[in-house]
Scaffold this motif. Structure first.
Motif, PDB file in Angstrom:
ATOM      1  N   ALA A  56     -12.641 -62.642  74.441  1.00 56.15           N
ATOM      2  CA  ALA A  56     -12.684 -62.226  72.977  1.00 56.15           C
ATOM      3  C   ALA A  56     -10.950 -62.620  72.388  1.00 56.15           C
ATOM      4  N   TYR A  57     -10.816 -63.177  71.484  1.00 57.12           N
ATOM      5  CA  TYR A  57      -9.244 -63.558  71.070  1.00 57.12           C
ATOM      6  C   TYR A  57      -9.002 -63.164  69.779  1.00 57.12           C
ATOM      7  N   LYS A  58      -8.073 -62.431  69.786  1.00 55.69           N
ATOM      8  CA  LYS A  58      -7.446 -62.221  68.335  1.00 55.69           C
ATOM      9  C   LYS A  58      -6.237 -63.295  68.119  1.00 55.69           C
ATOM     10  N   PRO A  59      -6.596 -64.178  67.008  1.00 53.63           N
ATOM     11  CA  PRO A  59      -5.980 -65.248  66.907  1.00 53.63           C
ATOM     12  C   PRO A  59      -4.380 -64.886  66.081  1.00 53.63           C
ATOM     13  N   GLN A  60      -3.585 -65.826  66.376  1.00 51.15           N
ATOM     14  CA  GLN A  60      -2.241 -65.419  65.676  1.00 51.15           C
ATOM     15  C   GLN A  60      -1.996 -65.679  64.149  1.00 51.15           C
TER      16      GLN A  60
ATOM     17  N   GLN B 138     -12.136 -68.268  56.311  1.00 58.25           N
ATOM     18  CA  GLN B 138     -13.236 -68.632  57.593  1.00 58.25           C
ATOM     19  C   GLN B 138     -14.426 -67.434  57.245  1.00 58.25           C
ATOM     20  N   TRP B 139     -13.661 -66.230  56.678  1.00 53.53           N
ATOM     21  CA  TRP B 139     -14.756 -65.214  56.733  1.00 53.53           C
ATOM     22  C   TRP B 139     -14.939 -64.813  55.125  1.00 53.53           C
ATOM     23  N   SER B 140     -16.141 -64.347  54.787  1.00 55.17           N
ATOM     24  CA  SER B 140     -16.289 -63.899  53.311  1.00 55.17           C
ATOM     25  C   SER B 140     -16.880 -62.494  53.233  1.00 55.17           C
ATOM     26  N   GLY B 141     -17.153 -61.866  52.186  1.00 54.14           N
ATOM     27  CA  GLY B 141     -17.982 -60.530  52.442  1.00 54.14           C
ATOM     28  C   GLY B 141     -16.934 -59.413  52.577  1.00 54.14           C
ATOM     29  N   ARG B 142     -17.509 -58.134  52.757  1.00 47.89           N
ATOM     30  CA  ARG B 142     -16.830 -57.000  52.723  1.00 47.89           C
ATOM     31  C   ARG B 142     -16.426 -56.636  54.242  1.00 47.89           C
ATOM     32  N   VAL B 143     -15.311 -55.881  54.462  1.00 44.14           N
ATOM     33  CA  VAL B 143     -14.839 -55.527  55.660  1.00 44.14           C
ATOM     34  C   VAL B 143     -15.903 -54.899  56.691  1.00 44.14           C
ATOM     35  N   ARG B 144     -16.587 -53.772  56.110  1.00 41.81           N
ATOM     36  CA  ARG B 144     -17.553 -53.136  56.683  1.00 41.81           C
ATOM     37  C   ARG B 144     -18.458 -54.075  57.175  1.00 41.81           C
ATOM     38  N   ASP B 145     -18.934 -55.043  56.378  1.00 42.71           N
ATOM     39  CA  ASP B 145     -20.178 -55.859  56.952  1.00 42.71           C
ATOM     40  C   ASP B 145     -19.557 -56.754  58.053  1.00 42.71           C
ATOM     41  N   LEU B 146     -18.544 -57.282  57.988  1.00 41.69           N
ATOM     42  CA  LEU B 146     -17.808 -58.111  59.209  1.00 41.69           C
ATOM     43  C   LEU B 146     -17.514 -57.375  60.430  1.00 41.69           C
ATOM     44  N   LEU B 147     -17.259 -56.195  60.247  1.00 40.67           N
ATOM     45  CA  LEU B 147     -16.912 -55.356  61.823  1.00 40.67           C
ATOM     46  C   LEU B 147     -18.201 -54.924  62.049  1.00 40.67           C
ATOM     47  N   ALA B 148     -19.315 -54.813  61.292  1.00 41.45           N
ATOM     48  CA  ALA B 148     -20.762 -54.292  61.952  1.00 41.45           C
ATOM     49  C   ALA B 148     -21.500 -55.735  62.447  1.00 41.45           C
TER      50      ALA B 148
ATOM     51  N   GLN C 131      -4.493 -58.442  59.636  1.00 43.15           N
ATOM     52  CA  GLN C 131      -4.143 -58.015  60.971  1.00 43.15           C
ATOM     53  C   GLN C 131      -5.087 -57.016  61.600  1.00 43.15           C
ATOM     54  N   LEU C 132      -5.084 -55.834  60.778  1.00 42.48           N
ATOM     55  CA  LEU C 132      -5.959 -54.716  61.221  1.00 42.48           C
ATOM     56  C   LEU C 132      -7.400 -55.129  61.583  1.00 42.48           C
ATOM     57  N   LEU C 133      -8.108 -56.006  60.488  1.00 43.66           N
ATOM     58  CA  LEU C 133      -9.224 -56.523  60.461  1.00 43.66           C
ATOM     59  C   LEU C 133      -9.461 -57.311  62.012  1.00 43.66           C
ATOM     60  N   ALA C 134      -8.631 -58.071  62.062  1.00 44.87           N
ATOM     61  CA  ALA C 134      -8.703 -59.331  63.297  1.00 44.87           C
ATOM     62  C   ALA C 134      -8.643 -58.215  64.551  1.00 44.87           C
ATOM     63  N   ILE C 135      -7.589 -57.304  64.643  1.00 49.83           N
ATOM     64  CA  ILE C 135      -7.622 -56.573  65.709  1.00 49.83           C
ATOM     65  C   ILE C 135      -8.906 -55.690  65.988  1.00 49.83           C
ATOM     66  N   ALA C 136      -9.358 -55.073  64.927  1.00 56.34           N
ATOM     67  CA  ALA C 136     -10.641 -54.279  65.041  1.00 56.34           C
ATOM     68  C   ALA C 136     -11.880 -55.136  65.548  1.00 56.34           C
ATOM     69  N   ALA C 137     -11.982 -56.494  64.964  1.00 58.44           N
ATOM     70  CA  ALA C 137     -13.136 -57.150  65.233  1.00 58.44           C
ATOM     71  C   ALA C 137     -13.043 -57.595  66.647  1.00 58.44           C
TER      72      ALA C 137
END
Length: 603
Positions: A176-180, A188-198, A232-238
């Motif tokens: 798994a890679y957290k990009p810079q 690259q991503w659309s939608g809501r944060v909750r749906d993307l993390l799920a 950044q938090l979204l990328a780290i969490a994912a």
């Protein structure tokens, strides 16, 4: 065939034989003797340099109008050959860092020295070729590492690991890679944060991770609405939610405030109990707090990179700052990097203007800032948590956002560098030269020096969309400085820059402000960067996303202590280098500083 004594690299994006007319070939003294050291590739008509014939005279380097050629003599211990090379006269990587279980391995060093190559090799997406053309059999690669700590890892990469004692998968390594460059996420991503993390959640830990990273309020937001810190938090969490053997985090602290950086570091550290974790981090205080071991990457950016042996994290960082690796007898920087043991005292006394206090209310959020004085040539650092109003304040100063009360400075020419590195319509296809020329004259002596100092000289013909995060940041900073202005506003200029680039930018901004007597406001979360650059600071406090308040500018030491006291974090100074180091909560040093009320400056 004996290993080469030197490496020659030709930047194929810069090289243009139609312009240079193969000046390198004509100037080469070896070619003049009748040997073919520099020839023309039959495939793409580019020059090719035979490293075994090259005498390292450097004449071709000087004659190349495009500055496309790099020739470097190799240390004796590297002449066994690289771990990977992308092709003839292309980037080469020497050695690899050692992945470790039950520990976080950090890497520090300049951008362009091979961190992406390291990632690709250790994640299994790139088979190392040991510098040879074509595909090298895995058994030969494993033989290269026989008897080292990397042998088992390479066996696993090849899918041949057989150890029943090993908890890792014998079928290969999942990664798994957290990009810079998190600014690209909304594209690259659309939608809501909750749906993307799920969707990313392979461990059934979404609620726990979101809670630990304090992401509750952003779960319902659309990705397009997120700030830089939230992205950044979204990328780290994912990345944390993936179920993998190998995790690689590329600059997890960018855009995060001081508290968020340490919270994210704690979450990343939890992964090492079950997987290999490696991190590239340019905020040295965070790298110190996060990693157990560190490797130094050094070399010539874009030409070759060398990975040092593993160090304990404090010794590794201090060795990097010293610029000298004792074990290799290599000095990779002319002088050590050191920091002042004490905060600067304000010395500027020539008043430039008095700025008004602002009041601004949004649905669910309000901000009040106190008035203050601004002196010629001074740099005011702006400190505070994310979602507290710092960027709002800068945008009101710049006249991009109208305050409910108060007015921005009157007839003052402003230059503003925004927080997010987002290119406007039509800018992606622009070259660096076109982008900077639109800001102002790039041909003046001062601006030529600025461009060279920021490392943009070789990038002038590249398109903005092809730049790395650090290169794009340098471009944005350069444009802000080139633009005509009497007041400079910079929002997070250190994001994506490596350690040396950050200190170089800090020095450049201070010299620019003092030399032209131009005052400057700088928002940033790297306390080391602000410590180096600031004369005074403004501290923002309040409740994230609800209410913010900014004090008037105050002395650096006073502001740093006030800010860290509010966050409940103490920093000490490293006795050898003077760099800031975050104290571990509950440690003896942490307790001593809390008791004395000295949260930042000691001694």
């Amino acid at each position: 065939m004996p290993a080469s004594k030197r490496i020659a690299v030709i930047d194929r994006e810069l090289c243009n034989p139609k312009i240079t007319r193969y000046a390198c070939m004509k100037a080469c003294p070896v070619n003049r003797t009748g040997q073919e050291c520099i020839t023309i590739s039959p495939e793409d008509s580019m020059p090719l340099i035979d490293e075994s014939l090259c005498i390292g005279c450097g004449i071709c380097v000087k004659r190349c109008q495009r500055q496309a050629i790099t020739v470097v003599n190799l240390p004796e211990e590297l002449r066994e050959g690289p771990i990977h090379r992308y092709g003839r006269n292309m980037f080469a990587l020497y050695r690899l860092p050692v992945p470790r279980h039950q520990a976080v391995v950090g890497m520090i060093g300049p951008n362009g020295t091979g961190k992406s190559t390291v990632l690709n090799i250790l994640s299994g997406s790139l088979r190392p070729n040991t510098g040879l053309s074509g595909e090298v059999p895995w058994q030969d690669i494993i033989e290269r590492f026989r008897g080292t700590e990397l042998q088992g890892y390479m066996e696993q990469l090849s899918g041949k690991a057989e150890s029943a004692q090993d908890d890792r998968r014998s079928s290969g390594i999942s990664s798994a890679y957290k990009p810079q460059h998190v600014d690209l996420i909304p594209k690259q991503w659309s939608g809501r944060v909750r749906d993307l993390l799920a969707k990313a959640d392979e461990r059934g830990a979404m609620d726990e991770v979101a809670k630990n990273l304090s992401m509750g309020e952003m779960l319902g937001k659309r990705v397009s609405e997120l700030s830089g810190g939230e992205l950044q938090l979204l990328a780290i969490a994912a990345t944390l939610l993936r179920d993998c053997d190998f995790y690689f985090f590329d600059e997890p602290s960018s855009y995060l405030d001081a508290q968020q950086r340490l919270v994210a570091a704690r979450e990343i550290r939890r992964l090492c109990a079950r997987a290999v974790v490696m991190v590239i981090e340019h905020d040295l205080a965070v790298a110190d707090y996060l990693a157990d071991y560190t490797h130094i990457l050094y070399g010539r950016p874009g030409a070759f990179g060398i990975v040092s042996k593993p160090y304990g994290v404090r010794l590794g960082i201090n060795t990097y700052l010293e610029g000298y690796i004792k074990e290799d007898n290599v000095r990779f920087r002319p002088e050590p990097i050191t920091f002042s043991q004490r905060a600067k005292s304000p010395e500027k006394d020539k008043l430039f203007l008095s700025f008004q206090g602002f009041v601004k209310a949004f649905p669910g959020f309000s901000l009040k800032t106190e008035p203050g004085n601004l002196y010629r040539g001074e740099v005011i650092g702006i400190l505070g948590p994310n979602s507290i109003g710092k960027t709002t304040f800068i945008r009101m100063l710049a006249g991009l956002l109208k305050p409910d009360k108060g007015s921005p400075p009157g007839e003052v020419k402003l230059s503003y560098k925004p927080q997010r590195l987002i290119l406007g319509k039509g800018e992606e296809a622009m070259s660096v030269q076109e982008y900077l020329s639109r800001a102002g004259k790039t041909s003046t002596t001062e601006n030529k020096r600025l461009i060279r100092f920021l490392g943009l000289e070789k990038l002038m013909e590249r398109q903005l969309r092809n730049l790395s995060g650090g290169e794009l940041q340098s471009c944005f900073v350069a444009a802000a400085l080139i633009r005509e202005h009497e007041l400079l506003l910079l929002d997070e200029p250190s994001a994506f820059l490596d350690v040396e680039q950050r200190l170089r930018v800090a020095r450049l901004i201070r010299e620019h402000a003092e030399g032209r007597e131009t005052p400057c406001f700088v928002v940033d979360h790297d306390l080391q960067f602000l410590d180096v650059i600031s004369d005074r600071v403004m501290v923002f406090s309040g409740q994230r996303g609800m209410k913010g308040h900014a004090d008037a500018p105050c002395p650096l030491a006073e502001g740093m202590n006030s800010f860290l006291r509010a966050l409940g974090i103490t920093y000490r100074r490293d006795p050898q280098t003077g760099r800031p180091r975050a104290n571990k909560p509950g440690s003896q040093k942490d307790s001593e500083q809390r008791e004395s009320g000295n949260f930042y400056y000691t001694g």
